[in-house]
Enzyme design. Structure first.
Site, short mmCIF file in Angstrom:
data_model
loop_
_atom_site.label_atom_id
_atom_site.label_comp_id
_atom_site.label_asym_id
_atom_site.label_seq_id
_atom_site.Cartn_x
_atom_site.Cartn_y
_atom_site.Cartn_z
N ASP A 300 0.76 -1.20 0.15
CA ASP A 300 -0.14 0.08 -0.08
C ASP A 300 0.99 1.17 -0.05
OD1 ASP A 300 -2.01 1.64 0.07
OD2 ASP A 300 -3.18 0.58 1.45
C1 NOJ Z 1 -4.12 3.82 0.15
C2 NOJ Z 1 -5.31 2.91 0.14
O1 NOJ Z 1 -5.16 2.26 1.52
C3 NOJ Z 1 -5.08 1.76 -1.07
O2 NOJ Z 1 -6.67 1.17 -0.73
C4 NOJ Z 1 -5.10 2.41 -2.25
O3 NOJ Z 1 -5.25 1.72 -3.26
C5 NOJ Z 1 -3.96 3.31 -2.25
N1 NOJ Z 1 -3.81 4.25 -1.32
C6 NOJ Z 1 -3.74 3.82 -3.93
O4 NOJ Z 1 -4.38 4.95 -4.09
#
Ligand code: NOJ
Length: 763
Positions: A300
């Site tokens: 993430d």
């Molecule tokens: C953080 C989020 O937790 C995740 O779900 C997302 O895909 C990523 N950012 C990318 O935007």
């Protein structure tokens, strides 16, 4: 000159390797799952030879994923990403979409780098790309897997037409704490249903063959147990027994692997002391070794770097070492693989073989998408023009929005309204385009496209029948003290005085649900309830339409409102869909995929709890030495699976084909469902079981099947299910996944409190 010689040498070596292409390679750790339908053999050979001619820097570039500046979804951006693409230092870009824009970036990679390896473009296409569907929790309330698959299919068609190859979806975290804002992004609290929804979405995104131009890679996220965050606070600690992890939180991820999901994203949380992004148990032992996952794993947003703050490593370099060694293939915006992998390899802390395995996983998917044949195949302006927000897509969005709405209360058939009713439409959410489409609304326009409740009502019954007033204003960071501004109340009360009936569109701002949007209070935020109290004094019927992304505490509303419709954040066509339901052009059929508590103190509350040693009889109000609260019953306000219709259904004649199941013999279960009301309608028929005695305690109920059926008024349908030994399995006292011989109860009905029951045994 020196550089050129080196380059020539590299090519010579490359050609040598290509000529020895049929020799055995130690790089084939992964093979594409059959469901990806690509020619494994040839691709394997091509990838082997490509990896053999790649420099260390080129390989590391493939592990890097950076955001473009077209959209920002996290705390950092590297504005030099274009230069880095040209230098081959970044192999993948997210937050970039649009045929022209992606084509431009792709050109930078293909034309400027030595090997011309195409970029992979990813984005959060969560509930639609440009045509926005209801938030995932809302879609899940439809209990219509075909419609859910279709919504993901359409999202994939639109996203792939705008140059995208990969979505960071589905989000398949089981969530049982409504304080957590990300409840809105998943399919709710139930494991069985969560697995079914996960599979449907993956089928929708990835289609039957990734080579098809209208398919995109799916990403199972967030791995794992993110939904079990303490106190419902985002990014917070998770501490779970292995039994609970495997029983509740892992099954949707296993189902995703079985469905052929191409990628996984690690979660921000720690699990039992080890952050998910550095968690060998999750990533190696379970994901790769037990489940045999063959795709690649992405972090993430900077979750590698966050391992420093977690306190599991001292610095980013150690974080990179830990992550790659447990099998994290791609670094999302953390920029630690790009900084440290080379050094780590030179120091012998990471093996080049490990890097080769990682790069191979990424290249395999680029091949599977056909990017090596034509890197620009997804970035096609004509396709983009043809495929975005078509009539068909908008109609599908309207259809699933209607199906996702849950009628929570409808006293004296307040709804549907006749089209000549004079309506006071009250609430700041009644005419807010942005709030119709919810959080993670992809590339969906925040203005103009979303149809508001007001617009939907006007189209249905004309302006002259509607008196609209905002009444209140909401603010994302609203604290209790901010709720005192009543300056809009009078206007709302005056509008209400002119009408036959009051429709209040209230709930949460879209920014109150989703990532980093946790709440310590589940009441209607701000002073919306105070306004309802004032409106109530007018003695006119009130319909409450809820726009929100999580279970709310609605005890007062349940007592005082005449009707309540849970509309979630219903998407681009939301206003039309709400109007369809309110005025009876569609019949509500949604059911809650999450329990709605009476009060926050009951959280976590979910239908398949354990019985305890001192269960209180639900008919008994008080019994001091039983498991109970002093100030509230244990039961929720609205249970899992609950939802009314304008019509009614009666269940009868529950028949089991047999009184026992064995590991080779199933039971067929049938039940008659009669539409006893005044409208044709759809019902979600639900089947639950209870395992009476186990080597470990078993939940009071578990959903094991459901069917959404259309039944004409006055007609009866026989609905059939099949139960096999597989449905009875759980982690026994030895953590073996087995069905234990013994007695079971079975319940069928319209929600998780179903009373029609029967018994069977497992032998
Ligand atoms: C953080 C989020 O937790 C995740 O779900 C997302 O895909 C990523 N950012 C990318 O935007």
């Amino acid at each position: 000159m020196k550089n050129r010689v080196i380059l020539l040498l590299v090519f010579a070596v490359g050609i040598y390797f290509i000529s020895t292409i049929y020799s055995n390679s130690n790089l084939k750790e992964s093979n594409l799952p059959k469901s990806w339908k690509v020619n494994d053999e040839i691709i394997n050979l091509k990838i082997d030879s490509l990896i053999k001619i790649m420099t260390l820097d080129e390989k590391i570039g493939q592990t890097v994923l950076l955001t473009s500046t077209r959209d920002v979804t996290g705390p950092s951006v590297n504005k030099n990403y274009e230069r880095l693409i040209k230098e081959g230092k970044v192999g993948n870009i997210f937050n970039a979409y649009g045929a022209e824009f992606t084509k431009g970036l792709q050109k930078m990679a293909v034309e400027n780098t030595r090997l011309g390896i195409p970029l992979l473009f990813g984005y959060d296409v969560i509930h639609g790309h440009k045509t926005i569907f209801p938030i995932s929790l809302g879609e899940s309330a439809s209990f219509d897997l075909e419609a859910i698959e279709k919504s993901s299919r359409i999202a994939a068609i639109e996203a792939s037409s705008e140059g995208l190859h990969w979505t960071f979806a589905p989000m398949i975290d089981i969530a049982r704490d409504p304080r957590w804002g990300r409840v809105s992004e998943g399919s709710g609290e139930d494991v069985y249903y969560g697995c079914e929804v996960a599979k449907a979405r993956i089928r929708g995104f990835q289609g039957s063959d990734l080579k098809n131009i209208n398919t995109i890679l799916a990403c199972a996220k967030h791995y794992a147990a993110y939904g079990a965050t303490q106190a419902g606070r985002d990014y917070h600690t998770v501490d779970l027994s292995d039994r609970e992890l495997r029983t509740t939180y892992l099954p949707p991820f296993k189902a995703a692997v079985d469905q052929g999901v191409a990628t996984f994203m690690t979660s921000f949380n720690e699990l039992n002391g080890v952050p998910a992004t550095g968690n060998k148990y999750l990533l190696k032992d379970i994901l790769r070794n037990e489940w045999g996952f063959k795709g690649f794993v992405v972090t993430d947003y900077q979750s590698i770097n966050e391992m420093v703050a977690h306190g599991i490593v001292e610095n980013n370099k150690d974080a990179a070492e830990l992550a790659i060694n447990v099998g994290v293939d791609m670094d999302l915006q953390g920029e630690v693989y790009s900084k440290y992998l080379k050094e780590l390899i030179e120091e012998g802390k990471v093996s080049e073989d490990q890097l080769n395995i990682t790069v191979r996983r990424i290249l395999e998917l680029k091949y599977a998408l056909g990017l090596f044949e034509d890197p620009y195949r997804y970035s096609n302006i004509e396709r983009q023009e043809k495929n975005i927000m078509t009539e068909e897509h908008l109609e599908a969005a309207r259809d699933i929005a209607r199906k996702s709405m849950v009628l929570l209360k409808n006293n004296n058939n307040t709804m549907p309204l006749s089209k000549d009713t004079k309506i006071a439409l009250i609430g700041s959410l009644a005419n807010s385009e942005r709030d119709m489409i919810g959080s993670w609304s992809g590339a969906g326009k925040h203005k103009d496209d979303p149809v508001t409740v007001l617009e939907g009502f006007i189209e249905k019954i004309g302006k002259e029948n509607i008196f609209y007033a905002e009444g209140t204003k909401l603010n994302r960071y609203m604290r209790r003290t901010d709720a005192s501004n009543k300056s809009g109340f009078n206007e709302a009360i005056n509008a209400a005085k002119k009408a036959d009936i009051i429709v209040a569109a209230m709930g949460e701002l879209q920014s109150m649900s989703g990532e980093a949007s946790c709440r310590t209070d589940l009441d209607l935020p701000g002073n919306q309830k105070e306004l309802l109290v004032e409106l109530k004094k007018l003695n006119k019927p009130i319909i409450l339409i809820l726009l929100n992304g999580r279970p709310l505490t609605l005890e007062w509303e349940d007592q005082e409102m005449d009707a309540i419709l849970e509309a979630w954040f219903p998407g681009t066509m939301g206003g039309h869909a709400i109007a369809d339901i309110v005025f009876g052009d569609a019949i509500p059929s949604g059911k809650l995929p999450v329990t709605f508590p009476r009060s926050l103190g009951q959280v976590p509350i979910y239908y398949n709890m354990k019985n305890t040693g001192r269960p209180i009889d639900p008919n008994e109000k008080v019994n001091p030495y039983k498991s109970m609260y002093l100030d509230n019953p244990n039961s929720p306000l609205y249970p899992f699976g609950y939802g009314l219709s304008y019509t009614t259904f009666q269940y009868s004649n529950l028949v089991l084909s047999n009184d026992h199941i064995t590991n080779t013999k199933e039971i067929r279960v049938s039940v008659n469902v009669k539409n006893t009301g005044e409208y044709d309608g759809e019902e979600v028929v639900q089947l639950y079981i209870k395992d009476l005695v186990g080597s470990v305690t078993r939940p009071v109920r578990e959903l094991k099947g459901f069917q959404k059926v259309f039944i004409e008024k006055g007609k009866t349908k026989t609905v059939e299910f099949e139960l096999t030994g597989e449905d009875l399995k759980f982690y026994d006292i030895n953590m073996d996944y087995v069905a234990e011989p013994g007695d079971f109860k079975l319940f069928i009905g319209c929600n998780s409190n179903a009373t029609l029951s029967s018994e069977f045994t497992y032998q």
